[in-house]
Write an enzyme that holds these catalytic residues in place. Structure first.
Site, PDB file in Angstrom:
ATOM      1  N   PHE A 141      36.164  10.783  33.928  1.00  0.00           N
ATOM      2  CA  PHE A 141      37.293  11.679  32.946  1.00  0.00           C
ATOM      3  C   PHE A 141      37.640  12.648  33.607  1.00  0.00           C
ATOM      4  O   PHE A 141      37.074  13.514  34.010  1.00  0.00           O
ATOM      5  CB  PHE A 141      36.153  12.100  31.612  1.00  0.00           C
ATOM      6  CG  PHE A 141      37.136  12.477  30.559  1.00  0.00           C
ATOM      7  CD1 PHE A 141      37.727  11.789  29.541  1.00  0.00           C
ATOM      8  CD2 PHE A 141      37.545  13.968  30.545  1.00  0.00           C
ATOM      9  CE1 PHE A 141      38.684  12.135  28.838  1.00  0.00           C
ATOM     10  CE2 PHE A 141      38.340  14.288  29.573  1.00  0.00           C
ATOM     11  CZ  PHE A 141      38.795  13.561  28.702  1.00  0.00           C
ATOM     12  N   ASP A 226      36.573  17.316  41.158  1.00  0.00           N
ATOM     13  CA  ASP A 226      36.921  17.943  39.931  1.00  0.00           C
ATOM     14  C   ASP A 226      35.767  18.623  39.303  1.00  0.00           C
ATOM     15  O   ASP A 226      34.952  17.911  38.924  1.00  0.00           O
ATOM     16  CB  ASP A 226      37.309  16.532  39.155  1.00  0.00           C
ATOM     17  CG  ASP A 226      37.649  17.037  37.578  1.00  0.00           C
ATOM     18  OD1 ASP A 226      37.251  18.215  37.208  1.00  0.00           O
ATOM     19  OD2 ASP A 226      38.260  16.283  36.697  1.00  0.00           O
ATOM     20  N   LYS A 255      38.460  24.754  32.365  1.00  0.00           N
ATOM     21  CA  LYS A 255      37.295  25.152  31.341  1.00  0.00           C
ATOM     22  C   LYS A 255      36.862  26.667  31.555  1.00  0.00           C
ATOM     23  O   LYS A 255      37.466  27.597  31.056  1.00  0.00           O
ATOM     24  CB  LYS A 255      36.183  24.109  31.469  1.00  0.00           C
ATOM     25  CG  LYS A 255      36.768  22.949  31.007  1.00  0.00           C
ATOM     26  CD  LYS A 255      35.478  22.075  30.580  1.00  0.00           C
ATOM     27  CE  LYS A 255      35.745  20.414  30.387  1.00  0.00           C
ATOM     28  NZ  LYS A 255      36.391  20.129  29.101  1.00  0.00           N
TER      29      LYS A 255
HETATM   30  C1  LIG Z   1      35.884  16.517  34.618  1.00  0.00           C
HETATM   31  C2  LIG Z   1      36.780  16.898  33.748  1.00  0.00           C
HETATM   32  N1  LIG Z   1      38.112  16.995  34.153  1.00  0.00           N
HETATM   33  C3  LIG Z   1      39.172  17.094  33.450  1.00  0.00           C
HETATM   34  C4  LIG Z   1      39.000  17.523  32.116  1.00  0.00           C
HETATM   35  C5  LIG Z   1      40.222  17.511  31.319  1.00  0.00           C
HETATM   36  O1  LIG Z   1      40.256  19.141  30.845  1.00  0.00           O
HETATM   37  P1  LIG Z   1      41.252  19.498  29.633  1.00  0.00           P
HETATM   38  O2  LIG Z   1      40.691  18.852  28.493  1.00  0.00           O
HETATM   39  O3  LIG Z   1      41.414  21.015  29.915  1.00  0.00           O
HETATM   40  O4  LIG Z   1      42.547  18.903  30.026  1.00  0.00           O
HETATM   41  C6  LIG Z   1      37.846  17.534  31.750  1.00  0.00           C
HETATM   42  C7  LIG Z   1      37.600  17.787  29.981  1.00  0.00           C
HETATM   43  O5  LIG Z   1      36.654  17.506  29.506  1.00  0.00           O
HETATM   44  C8  LIG Z   1      36.494  17.207  32.412  1.00  0.00           C
HETATM   45  O6  LIG Z   1      35.377  17.139  31.800  1.00  0.00           O
END
Ligand SMILES: Cc1ncc(COP(=O)(O)O)c(C=O)c1O
Length: 397
Positions: A141, A226, A255
């Site tokens: 994700f 990530d 975040k």
């Molecule tokens: C590992 C990871 N990458 C990217 C994102 C996407 O972030 P955003 O919701 O701020 O676009 C999330 C969101 O939950 C995430 O957990």
């Protein structure tokens, strides 16, 4: 109809958000606690999916934001401002890298990292035009843009949004042999969550991140970590990659970087990588704005103390010890690191999160059968123990 029912009816009728929320309407929050519109208090065991690692309205962060609100909040990207240089310098230093490219949401930072890898692939590695590929993993994700959902393996996130962006190859998470087989001379990056959050707090087999690091070095591809959900103290270290002493080529952050006050994300790498962008080639109206930078600087300063990483390590060890001792037949497995856990159940997790809510604890299922726990790192030990007592009760049904 209570005020809470009225407000919930309004959001159900008029909002296109579909997060399948618990029946609660939050009005206030402080530290690890939230209060609903009826005045009931709940312990927050989800922390906005790790975006409020430092607690709701952390006083240090609120003060930094207030100071900045009284000075300047947004300037045209054509002009520099006095928070930008210090923010990128301090964040780069925290990451042990040279350069930072600030964005807003996590998905934007992931998009930025993908663009970085492709541009670097063509201009530095010498991949023939249009041939670059990037490896991703099953269960990933990384956000919800059209390119990112192109390599999602979750039908809810992906279906009906095609045609999809080409150039991605997806292999099983944790499978080094499959990763090796998928990489070739045109591979420019491997995009990996050091622990998969949305998939259910999936910790990869020991040595996996190190193997990704080594394969990337061998094949001349960028390791793109990530750390949006896993990083910034959540697992007991600044970055989740630290657990295997792995330094990726690119950190993707979001975040908690916004301190729970506003969206702040960033891509962090060395100049030989991020330096591929020349003026005008990538950017954002809000990315790196003065308010975001002031908050981000305070987040970096707080992480530099190591205090939050330590809390996560110590309280996390305690939480995992207690979760390991749960006597319920419903519990199949507990995964995670630091103050972060995925409790895999034999049945649906939703009824358990609903019972927990009635008992005053907010946690949420991810996918059908996993209950995710990720309290703010400022949670008091007694509060954590109380929440875990409630979990024991909730599991009894
Ligand atoms: C590992 C990871 N990458 C990217 C994102 C996407 O972030 P955003 O919701 O701020 O676009 C999330 C969101 O939950 C995430 O957990």
């Amino acid at each position: 109809m209570t005020r809470s029912d009225q407000l919930r009816a309004m959001s159900e009728e008029h909002s296109a958000h579909n997060y399948h929320p618990l029946p609660i309407v939050i009005a206030e929050a402080d530290g690890a606690w939230v209060t609903d519109v009826e005045g009931r208090r709940y312990l927050d065991m989800l922390a906005a999916y790790s975006a409020v690692n430092f607690g709701h309205r952390n006083p240090r962060l609120v003060e930094a934001a207030r100071r900045q609100l009284d000075r300047v909040t947004l300037v045209s990207r054509a002009f520099d401002h006095d928070q930008f240089g210090p923010f990128v310098t301090e964040l780069a230093e925290l990451c042990g890298k040279d350069m930072v490219l600030p964005m807003n949401s996590g998905a934007e930072a992931v998009e930025t990292a993908l663009k970085t890898a492709r541009k670097w692939g063509y201009e530095v590695k010498g991949v023939p035009a249009g041939q670059a590929n990037i490896i991703t993993f099953d269960g990933n994700f990384h956000g919800r843009t059209t390119t990112i959902v192109s390599f999602s393996t979750d039908p809810d996130a992906k279906d009906s949004y095609g045609p999809y962006t080409p150039g991605f190859r997806t292999v099983p998470y944790g499978d080094v042999a499959a990763l090796k087989a998928a990489m070739d001379d045109d591979t420019v990056g491997v995009l990996v969550e050091p622990i998969q959050g949305e998939a259910g707090v999936n910790v990869p087999p020991s040595g996996f991140l190190r193997a990704v690091r080594e394969l990337c070095a061998e094949r001349g591809a960028l390791m793109l970590a990530d750390e949006i959900q896993a990083g910034l103290g959540r697992t007991g270290t600044t970055f989740a990659c630290d657990h295997e002493d792995v330094v990726p080529d690119v950190y993707i952050l979001g975040k908690a970087l916004g301190g729970g006050l506003m969206p702040v994300s960033a891509v962090v790498a060395n100049a030989d990588v991020l330096g591929v962008f020349k003026p005008g080639q990538h950017g954002s109206t809000f990315g790196g704005n003065p308010l975001a930078c002031a908050i981000g600087r305070e987040v970096v300063a707080m992480l530099r103390t190591g205090e939050f990483q330590e809390r996560s390590r110590e309280l996390g060890a305690h939480m995992h010890r207690r979760l390991g001792e749960l006597s319920s037949d419903l519990v199949q497995e507990v995964r995670g690191r630091g103050l972060w856990a995925g409790v895999e159940l034999h049945g649906r997790a939703r009824p358990v999160s609903e019972r927990l809510m009635e008992l005053g604890v907010l946690a949420k299922e991810t996918h059908e059968t996993t209950l995710r726990l990720a309290p703010p790192l400022v949670i008091e030990r007694e509060d954590l123990d109380w929440a875990l007592d409630q979990l024991e009760t909730a599991l009894k049904g």
